[in-house]
Design a protein around this motif. Structure first.
Motif, PDB file in Angstrom:
ATOM      1  N   GLU A  73      46.227   8.041 -15.299  1.00 56.16           N
ATOM      2  CA  GLU A  73      45.255   7.966 -14.207  1.00 56.16           C
ATOM      3  C   GLU A  73      45.581   6.855 -13.222  1.00 56.16           C
ATOM      4  O   GLU A  73      45.409   7.017 -12.007  1.00 56.16           O
ATOM      5  CB  GLU A  73      43.850   7.757 -14.794  1.00 56.16           C
ATOM      6  N   GLY A 112      44.612  18.560 -13.110  1.00 59.52           N
ATOM      7  CA  GLY A 112      43.837  18.105 -11.955  1.00 59.52           C
ATOM      8  C   GLY A 112      42.449  17.610 -12.299  1.00 59.52           C
ATOM      9  O   GLY A 112      41.564  17.591 -11.439  1.00 59.52           O
ATOM     10  N   GLY A 113      42.245  17.224 -13.557  1.00 61.69           N
ATOM     11  CA  GLY A 113      40.958  16.673 -13.973  1.00 61.69           C
ATOM     12  C   GLY A 113      40.124  17.603 -14.827  1.00 61.69           C
ATOM     13  O   GLY A 113      39.024  17.230 -15.255  1.00 61.69           O
ATOM     14  N   LYS A 114      40.636  18.829 -15.111  1.00 60.82           N
ATOM     15  CA  LYS A 114      39.897  19.734 -16.002  1.00 60.82           C
ATOM     16  C   LYS A 114      39.737  19.122 -17.394  1.00 60.82           C
ATOM     17  O   LYS A 114      38.791  19.434 -18.118  1.00 60.82           O
ATOM     18  CB  LYS A 114      40.629  21.077 -16.126  1.00 60.82           C
ATOM     19  N   THR A 116      40.556  15.203 -19.505  1.00 60.70           N
ATOM     20  CA  THR A 116      41.063  13.833 -19.507  1.00 60.70           C
ATOM     21  C   THR A 116      41.064  13.314 -20.948  1.00 60.70           C
ATOM     22  O   THR A 116      40.306  13.800 -21.795  1.00 60.70           O
ATOM     23  CB  THR A 116      40.209  12.895 -18.627  1.00 60.70           C
TER      24      THR A 116
END
Length: 341
Positions: A73, A112-114, A116
């Motif tokens: 990140e 893409g953030g689906k 973490t």
């Protein structure tokens, strides 16, 4: 015992890179322990060597698409994460590459953030614990983002991920396939049942430690990774009845074998049980649970070839492997099979 006793020369071109179009068209080496006779057949011919009253024991674990590719990140640096097993809800033990870049508190973003993940613990042998965050159902997110964790010796991409699953795979949780079962088709299983061969199911979630070569000089010093297993009361009762009636218990794969041997050594009979096993089977240990074994051809110096040797004798097994190389059998996960009776 010296690890060199389980080494052999394997030409790289014999390592199968892709599965055959027809699962049951793979070759089958039939090895008779009592006579040390070796026959060369095709897997579909296994019906000739199984009798009414025999029982095949199948591992119904299902491989997770457990390889994830993400980015840190903070820096955007690429990270590969391989799920090993779930420890708590949304928390997993994993392997990461590059490991030195993932410290406690490191956050990794996938899709893409689906999805973490945050590293919560650094473990021995380079492993990590991570906690996942997502919306929805984890397995559905994993299905959309993950790739099948094919072994490192397979360089080709798998066009159909179901080819790294058995046709009877059901219980999600493996990091690798129980590859002996990949040869069975639904039609072949139906044919065997019509002949009177019983099918029994258990679960062992396969960890990657099963397949790694032994790195110590003396095999007694090798540490096995623990794997979760489960045997139902229904299957335990079925196996005890088969044995009482004089049928053979034939394990499909080393994973089924380790589960059955764990239960037999702990309880002296087949019984409902679940837990973690790190059983390591090698000569001169004797197997108590099985009368036959269907298995693929394994890595040199692996715990798997040692287990097979405990069942059939080291000299006979190494001779069979020598013949397999001479006859150009295909090796490892997508390769050919042997039936030891």
């Amino acid at each position: 015992m010296d690890i060199k006793q389980y080494d052999f020369d394997l030409p790289e071109e014999l390592i199968a890179q892709v599965p055959l179009e027809d699962r049951s068209s793979s070759r089958l080496m039939v090895c008779d322990r009592s006579t040390e006779n070796i026959e060369h057949k095709h897997f579909a011919d296994i019906t000739e060597d199984l009798n009414s009253g025999d029982c095949l024991v199948l591992n119904d674990t299902r491989v997770l698409p457990a390889r994830l590719f993400g980015a840190k990140e903070d820096s955007g640096g690429k990270v590969e994460v391989l799920l090993l097993h779930q420890t708590e809800e949304d928390e997993w033990e994993v392997l990461v590459k590059p490991a030195k870049k993932v410290k406690e508190g490191t956050k990794i973003v996938f899709g893409g953030g689906k999805l973490t993940a945050e590293c919560t613990e650094i473990q021995e042998h380079g492993g990590r614990k991570v906690k996942f965050s997502y919306e929805g159902i984890f397995l559905e997110v994993l299905e959309s983002l993950g790739e099948m964790p094919l072994p490192p010796y397979i360089k080709e991409q798998l066009s159909d991920r179901e080819r790294y699953q058995t046709v009877y795979a059901k219980e999600e949780g493996s990091a690798a396939a129980p590859t002996a079962g990949l040869h069975f088709t639904n039609a072949l299983l139906e044919e065997l049942q019509k002949k009177g061969v019983e099918l029994a199911y258990l679960t062992l979630h396969v960890g990657l430690g099963t397949f790694r070569p032994v790195s110590v000089d003396h095999i007694e010093e090798h540490d096995m990774h623990a794997e979760f297993y489960q045997l139902s009361r229904k299957t335990a009762d079925q196996l005890n009845k088969v044995r009482e009636n004089g049928g053979r218990i034939i394990s499909v794969g080393t994973t089924s074998t380790r589960t059955l041997e764990t239960i037999m050594r702990d309880h002296g009979t087949f019984t409902e049980a679940s837990g973690w096993t790190d059983i390591f089977i090698y000569p001169p240990q004797k197997l108590q649970a099985i009368d036959g074994l269907i298995t693929n051809f394994h890595l040199p110096k692996s715990t798997l070839i040692m287990l097979v040797s405990a069942f059939a004798g080291r000299d006979f097994v190494m001779e069979a492997y020598h013949r397999a190389v001479e006859e150009r059998y295909r090796f490892f996960s997508f390769g050919d099979a042997m039936f030891i009776k």
